[in-house]
Design a protein around this motif. Sequence first.
Motif, PDB file in Angstrom:
ATOM      1  N   ILE A  81      41.852  33.371  50.434  1.00 38.71           N
ATOM      2  CA  ILE A  81      42.312  32.751  49.194  1.00 38.71           C
ATOM      3  C   ILE A  81      43.618  33.420  48.765  1.00 38.71           C
ATOM      4  O   ILE A  81      43.750  34.640  48.847  1.00 38.71           O
ATOM      5  N   PHE A  82      44.561  32.608  48.310  1.00 36.77           N
ATOM      6  CA  PHE A  82      45.794  33.125  47.746  1.00 36.77           C
ATOM      7  C   PHE A  82      45.771  32.936  46.234  1.00 36.77           C
ATOM      8  O   PHE A  82      45.446  31.848  45.741  1.00 36.77           O
ATOM      9  N   TYR A  83      46.100  34.007  45.518  1.00 41.38           N
ATOM     10  CA  TYR A  83      46.292  33.923  44.074  1.00 41.38           C
ATOM     11  C   TYR A  83      47.772  34.166  43.800  1.00 41.38           C
ATOM     12  O   TYR A  83      48.402  35.010  44.447  1.00 41.38           O
ATOM     13  N   GLU A  84      48.317  33.413  42.855  1.00 40.98           N
ATOM     14  CA  GLU A  84      49.739  33.495  42.569  1.00 40.98           C
ATOM     15  C   GLU A  84      49.971  33.808  41.097  1.00 40.98           C
ATOM     16  O   GLU A  84      49.145  33.485  40.240  1.00 40.98           O
ATOM     17  N   GLY A  85      51.093  34.450  40.841  1.00 41.43           N
ATOM     18  CA  GLY A  85      51.399  34.759  39.455  1.00 41.43           C
ATOM     19  C   GLY A  85      52.732  35.453  39.314  1.00 41.43           C
ATOM     20  O   GLY A  85      53.539  35.505  40.256  1.00 41.43           O
ATOM     21  N   TYR A  86      52.943  35.989  38.127  1.00 44.14           N
ATOM     22  CA  TYR A  86      54.208  36.645  37.797  1.00 44.14           C
ATOM     23  C   TYR A  86      53.947  38.070  37.331  1.00 44.14           C
ATOM     24  O   TYR A  86      53.003  38.335  36.586  1.00 44.14           O
ATOM     25  N   GLY A  87      54.803  38.973  37.773  1.00 40.71           N
ATOM     26  CA  GLY A  87      54.741  40.349  37.329  1.00 40.71           C
ATOM     27  C   GLY A  87      55.766  40.595  36.240  1.00 40.71           C
ATOM     28  O   GLY A  87      56.464  39.673  35.809  1.00 40.71           O
ATOM     29  N   PRO A  88      55.886  41.841  35.777  1.00 44.00           N
ATOM     30  CA  PRO A  88      56.900  42.175  34.774  1.00 44.00           C
ATOM     31  C   PRO A  88      58.297  41.738  35.219  1.00 44.00           C
ATOM     32  O   PRO A  88      58.650  41.860  36.392  1.00 44.00           O
ATOM     33  N   GLY A  89      59.079  41.205  34.287  1.00 44.62           N
ATOM     34  CA  GLY A  89      60.413  40.742  34.616  1.00 44.62           C
ATOM     35  C   GLY A  89      60.442  39.402  35.315  1.00 44.62           C
ATOM     36  O   GLY A  89      61.482  38.995  35.841  1.00 44.62           O
ATOM     37  N   GLY A  90      59.306  38.694  35.339  1.00 44.27           N
ATOM     38  CA  GLY A  90      59.260  37.377  35.973  1.00 44.27           C
ATOM     39  C   GLY A  90      59.220  37.410  37.479  1.00 44.27           C
ATOM     40  O   GLY A  90      59.486  36.399  38.137  1.00 44.27           O
ATOM     41  N   VAL A  91      58.854  38.553  38.063  1.00 43.66           N
ATOM     42  CA  VAL A  91      58.780  38.689  39.514  1.00 43.66           C
ATOM     43  C   VAL A  91      57.658  37.803  40.065  1.00 43.66           C
ATOM     44  O   VAL A  91      56.548  37.765  39.522  1.00 43.66           O
ATOM     45  N   ALA A  92      57.953  37.079  41.144  1.00 40.74           N
ATOM     46  CA  ALA A  92      56.962  36.201  41.767  1.00 40.74           C
ATOM     47  C   ALA A  92      56.073  37.009  42.711  1.00 40.74           C
ATOM     48  O   ALA A  92      56.567  37.801  43.515  1.00 40.74           O
ATOM     49  N   ILE A  93      54.759  36.802  42.615  1.00 42.90           N
ATOM     50  CA  ILE A  93      53.795  37.582  43.398  1.00 42.90           C
ATOM     51  C   ILE A  93      52.735  36.655  43.983  1.00 42.90           C
ATOM     52  O   ILE A  93      52.193  35.791  43.291  1.00 42.90           O
ATOM     53  N   MET A  94      52.452  36.845  45.279  1.00 42.07           N
ATOM     54  CA  MET A  94      51.354  36.151  45.952  1.00 42.07           C
ATOM     55  C   MET A  94      50.366  37.203  46.456  1.00 42.07           C
ATOM     56  O   MET A  94      50.762  38.161  47.128  1.00 42.07           O
ATOM     57  N   VAL A  95      49.096  37.022  46.147  1.00 45.16           N
ATOM     58  CA  VAL A  95      48.051  37.973  46.526  1.00 45.16           C
ATOM     59  C   VAL A  95      47.102  37.302  47.515  1.00 45.16           C
ATOM     60  O   VAL A  95      46.459  36.305  47.183  1.00 45.16           O
ATOM     61  N   LYS A  96      47.025  37.843  48.722  1.00 46.53           N
ATOM     62  CA  LYS A  96      46.150  37.291  49.758  1.00 46.53           C
ATOM     63  C   LYS A  96      44.828  38.060  49.765  1.00 46.53           C
ATOM     64  O   LYS A  96      44.807  39.280  49.893  1.00 46.53           O
ATOM     65  N   CYS A  97      43.723  37.334  49.625  1.00 43.05           N
ATOM     66  CA  CYS A  97      42.397  37.953  49.617  1.00 43.05           C
ATOM     67  C   CYS A  97      41.533  37.408  50.750  1.00 43.05           C
ATOM     68  O   CYS A  97      41.665  36.242  51.141  1.00 43.05           O
ATOM     69  N   LEU A  98      40.668  38.260  51.270  1.00 43.03           N
ATOM     70  CA  LEU A  98      39.551  37.853  52.117  1.00 43.03           C
ATOM     71  C   LEU A  98      38.297  38.253  51.361  1.00 43.03           C
ATOM     72  O   LEU A  98      38.046  39.440  51.150  1.00 43.03           O
ATOM     73  N   THR A  99      37.511  37.284  50.940  1.00 35.91           N
ATOM     74  CA  THR A  99      36.411  37.604  50.047  1.00 35.91           C
ATOM     75  C   THR A  99      35.153  36.806  50.359  1.00 35.91           C
ATOM     76  O   THR A  99      35.229  35.687  50.883  1.00 35.91           O
ATOM     77  N   ASP A 100      34.017  37.391  50.014  1.00 31.85           N
ATOM     78  CA  ASP A 100      32.742  36.695  50.102  1.00 31.85           C
ATOM     79  C   ASP A 100      32.280  36.252  48.716  1.00 31.85           C
ATOM     80  O   ASP A 100      31.169  35.754  48.549  1.00 31.85           O
ATOM     81  N   ASN A 101      33.141  36.453  47.712  1.00 30.03           N
ATOM     82  CA  ASN A 101      32.800  36.067  46.349  1.00 30.03           C
ATOM     83  C   ASN A 101      34.090  35.738  45.594  1.00 30.03           C
ATOM     84  O   ASN A 101      34.730  36.615  45.032  1.00 30.03           O
ATOM     85  N   ARG A 102      34.478  34.473  45.603  1.00 30.73           N
ATOM     86  CA  ARG A 102      35.772  34.094  45.017  1.00 30.73           C
ATOM     87  C   ARG A 102      35.810  34.309  43.508  1.00 30.73           C
ATOM     88  O   ARG A 102      36.886  34.577  42.955  1.00 30.73           O
ATOM     89  N   ASN A 103      34.667  34.216  42.822  1.00 33.23           N
ATOM     90  CA  ASN A 103      34.654  34.460  41.375  1.00 33.23           C
ATOM     91  C   ASN A 103      35.005  35.910  41.065  1.00 33.23           C
ATOM     92  O   ASN A 103      35.768  36.191  40.134  1.00 33.23           O
ATOM     93  N   ARG A 104      34.425  36.835  41.851  1.00 35.69           N
ATOM     94  CA  ARG A 104      34.732  38.257  41.664  1.00 35.69           C
ATOM     95  C   ARG A 104      36.210  38.530  41.932  1.00 35.69           C
ATOM     96  O   ARG A 104      36.883  39.216  41.159  1.00 35.69           O
ATOM     97  N   SER A 105      36.709  37.979  43.034  1.00 31.11           N
ATOM     98  CA  SER A 105      38.103  38.225  43.409  1.00 31.11           C
ATOM     99  C   SER A 105      39.069  37.675  42.368  1.00 31.11           C
ATOM    100  O   SER A 105      40.043  38.339  41.999  1.00 31.11           O
ATOM    101  N   ALA A 106      38.806  36.455  41.908  1.00 34.75           N
ATOM    102  CA  ALA A 106      39.685  35.849  40.905  1.00 34.75           C
ATOM    103  C   ALA A 106      39.710  36.690  39.626  1.00 34.75           C
ATOM    104  O   ALA A 106      40.787  36.919  39.048  1.00 34.75           O
ATOM    105  N   ALA A 107      38.546  37.172  39.204  1.00 34.41           N
ATOM    106  CA  ALA A 107      38.477  37.985  37.987  1.00 34.41           C
ATOM    107  C   ALA A 107      39.220  39.306  38.174  1.00 34.41           C
ATOM    108  O   ALA A 107      39.948  39.755  37.281  1.00 34.41           O
ATOM    109  N   ASP A 108      39.037  39.925  39.347  1.00 31.76           N
ATOM    110  CA  ASP A 108      39.695  41.209  39.615  1.00 31.76           C
ATOM    111  C   ASP A 108      41.211  41.063  39.674  1.00 31.76           C
ATOM    112  O   ASP A 108      41.957  41.877  39.114  1.00 31.76           O
TER     113      ASP A 108
END
Length: 246
Positions: A81-108
Motif C-alpha cells: 500500500i502507498f500512502y501519500e501526503g505533504y511534509g513541512p514546507g509542502g514537501v511531497a512524500i510517498m510512503v510504501k508499506c507492506l502490511t497485514d493490517n491496512r487499518n493499523r498502517s494507515a493510522a500509524d
Amino acid sequence: MKFKLFKDRKGKADQAKNNQFVKLGREIYVAARKGGSNPDANYALKTAIMNARQVQMPNDNIERAIKKATGDGDNVEYEEIFYEGYGPGGVAIMVKCLTDNRNRSAADVRSVFNKRGGNMGESGCVAYMFDEKGVLVLNREEFEVEEDELMLQVLDAGAEDLTTSEECFEIITHPHEIESVKNALEKEGFRFSSAAVRWIPQNTVNVDGENAEKLLKMMDAFDDNDDVQDVFANFEISEEEMQRIG
C-alpha cells in the motif's frame, strides 16, 4: 539528499539494523510467497536476498523468511500500500508499506504525518510528481570506472540514465527493464550494492531550518515503523544544514 542517507545518521544503530532486518525479511517473505522459493526462477526473491546480504542480514533470517512463506499453515498475507501526503514546507512524500493490517498502517502513517508538521492526503495527491524507475546502485569504492565510460556501458545495456554522487553511481532503468539491465551489466563484471524499483521525484526543493529538522524526524519515525518499507520524497538538505542539525 536521499532517504537512505538519513539512516546513516541515526544514533540507534543496533535498533535501526533490527528494523531493517524485519523489513527485508518481510520483503523476502512476500517475494517467496508470490514466486516460489527458488531465487534463480524468482527475480524478486533473488533481488531481495541480494539486498539483505548487502547489509549482512544473517542467512538464518533469510532462510526462515523463505520457509515461513512456502510452508503450510501460515495464513499471513501482506499487501503493498502507498500512502501519500505533504511534509513541512509542502514537501511531497510517498510512503510504501507492506502490511497485514491496512487499518493499523494507515493510522500509524497518518500519526507520523500529523505529529511532524505534515498531513496525509488522498491517493494520487503527490504521485504525479514522481516517476517509477528501476535503480541499480554501484559503490564507487568498489569499482574504479570513468563516468563517461560507464554511461556508454549502461546505455548499451538498455538503461535510461546514470546519476553520480561522491559515494555511488545510480543506474536508472524503466521499471520493467531493471532485471535485464542488471543481468547485462553483471556479465561485464559489475556487482550492485542494491537493486530496487523506486519512485524518483521529477523536481526537488531545498529545505532548511525548522522544516529540515521536522522532515528528518519524520523520516526517522517512518523508518522506525516495521510496516514502512520505503519512503520517497522530493526534498534536499544541504551538507551544511545537515552538519548544523547534527
